[in-house]
Design a protein around this motif. Structure first.
Motif, PDB file in Angstrom:
ATOM      1  N   PHE A  61     -49.054 -86.083  90.113  1.00 25.38           N
ATOM      2  CA  PHE A  61     -49.568 -85.266  89.017  1.00 25.38           C
ATOM      3  C   PHE A  61     -49.095 -85.867  87.703  1.00 25.38           C
ATOM      4  O   PHE A  61     -47.943 -86.263  87.589  1.00 25.38           O
ATOM      5  N   GLY A  67     -41.211 -76.505  97.186  1.00 26.15           N
ATOM      6  CA  GLY A  67     -41.299 -77.736  96.410  1.00 26.15           C
ATOM      7  C   GLY A  67     -41.433 -78.997  97.244  1.00 26.15           C
ATOM      8  O   GLY A  67     -41.520 -80.100  96.706  1.00 26.15           O
ATOM      9  N   SER A  68     -41.494 -78.857  98.591  1.00 24.67           N
ATOM     10  CA  SER A  68     -41.545 -80.059  99.431  1.00 24.67           C
ATOM     11  C   SER A  68     -42.950 -80.649  99.525  1.00 24.67           C
ATOM     12  O   SER A  68     -43.123 -81.744 100.068  1.00 24.67           O
ATOM     13  N   GLY A  69     -43.972 -79.939  99.027  1.00 18.18           N
ATOM     14  CA  GLY A  69     -45.313 -80.513  99.005  1.00 18.18           C
ATOM     15  C   GLY A  69     -46.309 -79.861  99.941  1.00 18.18           C
ATOM     16  O   GLY A  69     -47.447 -80.331 100.084  1.00 18.18           O
ATOM     17  N   LYS A  70     -45.913 -78.741 100.563  1.00 15.69           N
ATOM     18  CA  LYS A  70     -46.775 -78.107 101.562  1.00 15.69           C
ATOM     19  C   LYS A  70     -48.121 -77.669 100.979  1.00 15.69           C
ATOM     20  O   LYS A  70     -49.179 -77.974 101.525  1.00 15.69           O
ATOM     21  N   THR A  71     -48.063 -76.936  99.878  1.00 16.86           N
ATOM     22  CA  THR A  71     -49.306 -76.427  99.282  1.00 16.86           C
ATOM     23  C   THR A  71     -50.165 -77.573  98.770  1.00 16.86           C
ATOM     24  O   THR A  71     -51.400 -77.556  98.921  1.00 16.86           O
ATOM     25  N   THR A  72     -49.524 -78.579  98.197  1.00 13.37           N
ATOM     26  CA  THR A  72     -50.282 -79.737  97.696  1.00 13.37           C
ATOM     27  C   THR A  72     -51.069 -80.380  98.833  1.00 13.37           C
ATOM     28  O   THR A  72     -52.262 -80.688  98.681  1.00 13.37           O
TER      29      THR A  72
HETATM   30  N1  LIG Z   1     -50.593 -79.250  89.419  1.00  7.86           N
HETATM   31  C1  LIG Z   1     -49.328 -79.717  89.445  1.00  7.86           C
HETATM   32  N2  LIG Z   1     -48.821 -80.399  88.390  1.00  7.86           N
HETATM   33  C2  LIG Z   1     -47.555 -80.883  88.418  1.00  7.86           C
HETATM   34  N3  LIG Z   1     -46.723 -80.748  89.463  1.00  7.86           N
HETATM   35  C3  LIG Z   1     -47.165 -80.075  90.524  1.00  7.86           C
HETATM   36  C4  LIG Z   1     -48.481 -79.523  90.584  1.00  7.86           C
HETATM   37  N4  LIG Z   1     -48.632 -78.909  91.786  1.00  7.86           N
HETATM   38  C5  LIG Z   1     -47.460 -79.065  92.415  1.00  7.86           C
HETATM   39  N5  LIG Z   1     -46.582 -79.767  91.687  1.00  7.86           N
HETATM   40  C6  LIG Z   1     -45.214 -80.132  92.077  1.00  7.86           C
HETATM   41  O1  LIG Z   1     -45.267 -80.768  93.324  1.00  7.86           O
HETATM   42  C7  LIG Z   1     -44.148 -80.366  94.135  1.00  7.86           C
HETATM   43  C8  LIG Z   1     -44.661 -79.787  95.432  1.00  7.86           C
HETATM   44  O2  LIG Z   1     -45.277 -78.534  95.144  1.00  7.86           O
HETATM   45  P1  LIG Z   1     -45.937 -77.644  96.281  1.00  7.86           P
HETATM   46  O3  LIG Z   1     -46.908 -78.476  97.038  1.00  7.86           O
HETATM   47  O4  LIG Z   1     -46.446 -76.430  95.624  1.00  7.86           O
HETATM   48  O5  LIG Z   1     -44.680 -77.332  97.214  1.00  7.86           O
HETATM   49  P2  LIG Z   1     -44.470 -76.200  98.319  1.00  7.86           P
HETATM   50  O6  LIG Z   1     -45.794 -75.597  98.616  1.00  7.86           O
HETATM   51  O7  LIG Z   1     -43.856 -76.917  99.481  1.00  7.86           O
HETATM   52  O8  LIG Z   1     -43.518 -75.217  97.724  1.00  7.86           O
HETATM   53  C9  LIG Z   1     -43.338 -79.401  93.310  1.00  7.86           C
HETATM   54  O9  LIG Z   1     -42.275 -80.103  92.693  1.00  7.86           O
HETATM   55  C10 LIG Z   1     -44.337 -78.915  92.275  1.00  7.86           C
HETATM   56  O10 LIG Z   1     -43.704 -78.538  91.085  1.00  7.86           O
END
Ligand SMILES: Nc1ncnc2c1ncn2[C@@H]1O[C@H](COP(=O)(O)OP(=O)(O)O)[C@@H](O)[C@H]1O
Ligand SMILES: [Mg+2]
Length: 233
Positions: A16, A46-51
């Motif tokens: 990102f 914050g490990s990237g699951k949702t991403t």
């Molecule tokens: N749109 C975005 N812009 C910047 N950073 C992001 C964005 N989406 C997620 N992140 C970052 O990517 C990392 C993984 O986020 P996320 O996938 O939400 O983790 P999880 O679902 O495991 O809690 C986090 O550090 C988050 O802050």
């Protein structure tokens, strides 16, 4: 992509933009998920699951590498094509249910079928079947504010399942539920996985969910840390 795979991820990276630099949320992701799996992305916040779940759900695209979902390469789809993939093949369940609060349970579950332009008599049967799967046929006329959190999430499951999608993505589905409701919705999803062979992919850090997963994909700092299989019982 081999026949039995529903998801295949090759050398995926997701970063990102962050001011003048960027933040790499996922790196070196290689993963295959077969049809009919009941599996989850597990790891701390914050490990990237949702991403990763959002990329698999074609709500986002890889920065590099490829994510194949049902024979589509997510990064190469047009907006219209990815909307079609979501509409026809994918079901989503979110932590916050995302129900339409002024609409009835029936209307919430019917919504995906209206997008698919399915005719009224067939729609009615499909909605009532889905409400039966989750045990909510007595709540058809209720609206979400009249339901408990567990019931709301069961409506969301019915909405995700009503079109019998190939793949259901569930992001922290138990985050707002107590233990009894968490077990109830997990059991419902295990049954739907068995009966309809729907593939389930979760993102979770909840032990109550993790113990139901047949395979766990552990993420740490945006990388796959390890993958573990549950012994069959
Ligand atoms: N749109 C975005 N812009 C910047 N950073 C992001 C964005 N989406 C997620 N992140 C970052 O990517 C990392 C993984 O986020 P996320 O996938 O939400 O983790 P999880 O679902 O495991 O809690 C986090 O550090 C988050 O802050
Ligand atoms: Mg998350």
């Amino acid at each position: 992509m081999e026949n039995s795979a529903i998801i295949k991820i090759n050398d995926l990276v997701k970063s990102f933009p962050m001011g003048k630099t960027h933040f790499t949320a996922l790196r070196d992701i290689n993963l295959t998920i077969g049809r009919g799996e009941f599996t989850g992305l597990v790891g701390p916040s914050g490990s990237g699951k949702t991403t990763l779940l959002n990329i698999v759900g074609s709500l986002d695209t890889p920065t590099s590498g490829e994510a194949w979902v049902l024979d589509h390469s997510v990064g190469r789809l047009s907006a219209r094509q990815s909307a079609q993939l979501r509409k026809e093949e994918l079901g989503f369940i979110f932590q916050s249910y995302n129900l339409l609060v002024v609409h009835t349970v029936y209307e919430n579950v019917e919504f995906p079928l209206l997008l698919l332009k399915i005719g009224a008599p067939e729609r009615k049967k499909m909605v009532m079947d889905a409400l039966e799967w989750v045990g909510l046929t007595d709540k058809v006329r209720s609206k979400p504010p009249q339901l408990s959190g567990g019931e709301c999430q069961r409506v969301a499951i019915a909405r995700a399942m009503v079109k019998k999608p190939s793949l259901v993505l569930a992001d922290e589905p138990t985050a707002n539920l107590d233990a009894a409701n968490s077990h109830h919705i997990l059991k419902t999803m295990v049954n739907l996985n068995r009966e309809l062979n729907t593939t389930f992919l979760f993102a979770t850090h909840d032990e109550k969910v993790i113990k139901y997963l047949r395979r766990k994909i552990y993420l740490l700092d945006g990388k796959i840390d390890k993958i573990s299989e549950q012994e069959q019982t």
